[in-house]
Write a protein that holds these residues in place. Structure first.
Motif, PDB file in Angstrom:
ATOM      1  N   ASP A   1      31.212  45.585  36.177  1.00 29.94           N
ATOM      2  CA  ASP A   1      31.993  46.694  36.716  1.00 29.94           C
ATOM      3  C   ASP A   1      32.292  46.530  38.202  1.00 29.94           C
ATOM      4  OD1 ASP A   1      32.059  47.912  34.255  1.00 29.94           O
ATOM      5  OD2 ASP A   1      30.385  49.276  34.679  1.00 29.94           O
ATOM      6  N   LYS A   2      31.352  45.942  38.936  1.00 31.22           N
ATOM      7  CA  LYS A   2      31.569  45.743  40.369  1.00 31.22           C
ATOM      8  C   LYS A   2      32.732  44.774  40.605  1.00 31.22           C
ATOM      9  CE  LYS A   2      29.507  44.792  44.756  1.00 31.22           C
ATOM     10  NZ  LYS A   2      28.381  44.992  45.589  1.00 31.22           N
ATOM     11  N   ARG A   3      32.810  43.724  39.791  1.00 32.21           N
ATOM     12  CA  ARG A   3      33.913  42.765  39.913  1.00 32.21           C
ATOM     13  C   ARG A   3      35.243  43.450  39.629  1.00 32.21           C
ATOM     14  NH1 ARG A   3      37.238  38.840  38.960  1.00 32.21           N
ATOM     15  NH2 ARG A   3      36.981  36.717  38.419  1.00 32.21           N
ATOM     16  N   THR A   4      35.267  44.254  38.572  1.00 35.01           N
ATOM     17  CA  THR A   4      36.475  44.973  38.197  1.00 35.01           C
ATOM     18  C   THR A   4      36.918  45.915  39.311  1.00 35.01           C
ATOM     19  OG1 THR A   4      35.834  44.867  35.868  1.00 35.01           O
ATOM     20  CG2 THR A   4      37.496  46.509  36.468  1.00 35.01           C
ATOM     21  N   LYS A   5      35.970  46.651  39.880  1.00 31.87           N
ATOM     22  CA  LYS A   5      36.288  47.591  40.957  1.00 31.87           C
ATOM     23  C   LYS A   5      36.799  46.856  42.192  1.00 31.87           C
ATOM     24  CE  LYS A   5      34.533  51.344  43.708  1.00 31.87           C
ATOM     25  NZ  LYS A   5      33.553  51.644  44.678  1.00 31.87           N
ATOM     26  N   CYS A   6      36.128  45.788  42.587  1.00 27.91           N
ATOM     27  CA  CYS A   6      36.553  45.021  43.758  1.00 27.91           C
ATOM     28  C   CYS A   6      37.925  44.375  43.533  1.00 27.91           C
ATOM     29  CB  CYS A   6      35.518  43.948  44.108  1.00 27.91           C
ATOM     30  SG  CYS A   6      33.986  44.609  44.774  1.00 27.91           S
TER      31      CYS A   6
ATOM     32  N   TYR B   1      38.065  42.476  49.669  1.00 24.50           N
ATOM     33  CA  TYR B   1      37.735  42.820  48.287  1.00 24.50           C
ATOM     34  C   TYR B   1      37.899  41.627  47.347  1.00 24.50           C
ATOM     35  CZ  TYR B   1      37.383  47.687  49.662  1.00 24.50           C
ATOM     36  OH  TYR B   1      36.991  48.857  50.259  1.00 24.50           O
TER      37      TYR B   1
ATOM     38  N   ALA C   1      35.048  40.283  44.908  1.00 26.45           N
ATOM     39  CA  ALA C   1      35.311  40.136  43.474  1.00 26.45           C
ATOM     40  C   ALA C   1      34.997  38.727  42.987  1.00 26.45           C
ATOM     41  CB  ALA C   1      36.763  40.486  43.159  1.00 26.45           C
TER      42      ALA C   1
ATOM     43  N   HIS D   1      43.687  44.255  44.688  1.00 22.65           N
ATOM     44  CA  HIS D   1      45.060  44.352  44.205  1.00 22.65           C
ATOM     45  C   HIS D   1      45.805  45.479  44.908  1.00 22.65           C
ATOM     46  CE1 HIS D   1      48.328  45.762  41.630  1.00 22.65           C
ATOM     47  NE2 HIS D   1      48.519  44.476  41.390  1.00 22.65           N
ATOM     48  N   ASP D   2      45.185  46.643  44.966  1.00 17.87           N
ATOM     49  CA  ASP D   2      45.837  47.797  45.580  1.00 17.87           C
ATOM     50  C   ASP D   2      46.114  47.552  47.062  1.00 17.87           C
ATOM     51  OD1 ASP D   2      45.623  48.944  43.085  1.00 17.87           O
ATOM     52  OD2 ASP D   2      44.002  50.324  43.646  1.00 17.87           O
TER      53      ASP D   2
ATOM     54  N   GLN E   1      40.313  45.513  41.618  1.00 17.02           N
ATOM     55  CA  GLN E   1      41.329  46.562  41.687  1.00 17.02           C
ATOM     56  C   GLN E   1      41.584  46.978  43.133  1.00 17.02           C
ATOM     57  OE1 GLN E   1      43.160  47.588  38.932  1.00 17.02           O
ATOM     58  NE2 GLN E   1      44.419  48.342  40.605  1.00 17.02           N
ATOM     59  N   GLU E   2      40.518  47.077  43.915  1.00 15.25           N
ATOM     60  CA  GLU E   2      40.666  47.413  45.349  1.00 15.25           C
ATOM     61  C   GLU E   2      41.494  46.338  46.054  1.00 15.25           C
ATOM     62  OE1 GLU E   2      39.834  49.988  47.233  1.00 15.25           O
ATOM     63  OE2 GLU E   2      38.701  51.136  45.765  1.00 15.25           O
TER      64      GLU E   2
END
Length: 129
Positions: A14-19, A4, A8, A24-25, A21-22
């Motif tokens: 939004d795709k960068r933000t989602k990736c 991810y 990112a 990070h998690d 966060q994935e």
């Protein structure tokens, strides 16, 4: 987390933000697993995870302070526990410790120079050849 993170690094919006966060998690879950299990701070896998997670904080999350804090704490903990490793793991860990140290030097120097923004936010443009 690495998968991810790589997504990112090249995505936007939004795709960068989602990736991000994935990533990070995933990194966070892996770190919690390492610290709650029996993987010593000086183990090469745990150090490699700390290295990649700190690079993620610096380059993708845009958080040099978190990157430095993670790299420094991982480095310090590993150095104090290095005697617990066998020779092969010790050699692998020493190489990763060197990379953590190099990143800390670079990031600290950038911060002291007032240029503590990661490459994606410092105005550097990437061009296709």
């Amino acid at each position: 987390g690495d998968y991810y993170r790589y997504l990112a690094e090249f995505a936007s919006g939004d795709k960068r933000t989602k990736c991000a966060q994935e990533a990070h998690d995933s990194y966070q879950t892996a770190m919690e697993t390492c610290t709650s299990g029996n993987l010593p701070p000086s183990h090469p896998i745990r150090l490699g995870l700390a290295l990649n997670f700190s690079v993620f904080y610096y380059e993708v999350f845009g958080s040099p302070d978190k990157a430095c804090a993670l790299a420094k704490s991982s480095f310090d903990e590993a150095v104090s526990a290095a005697s617990d490793l066998g020779e092969v793991d010790y050699q692998d860990s020493a190489q990763i410790l060197g990379l953590l140290h190099d990143n800390l030097q670079l990031w600290t120097a950038s911060k002291q120079a007032g240029d503590d923004k990661p490459p994606e936010q410092d105005g550097t443009n990437v061009e296709d050849l």
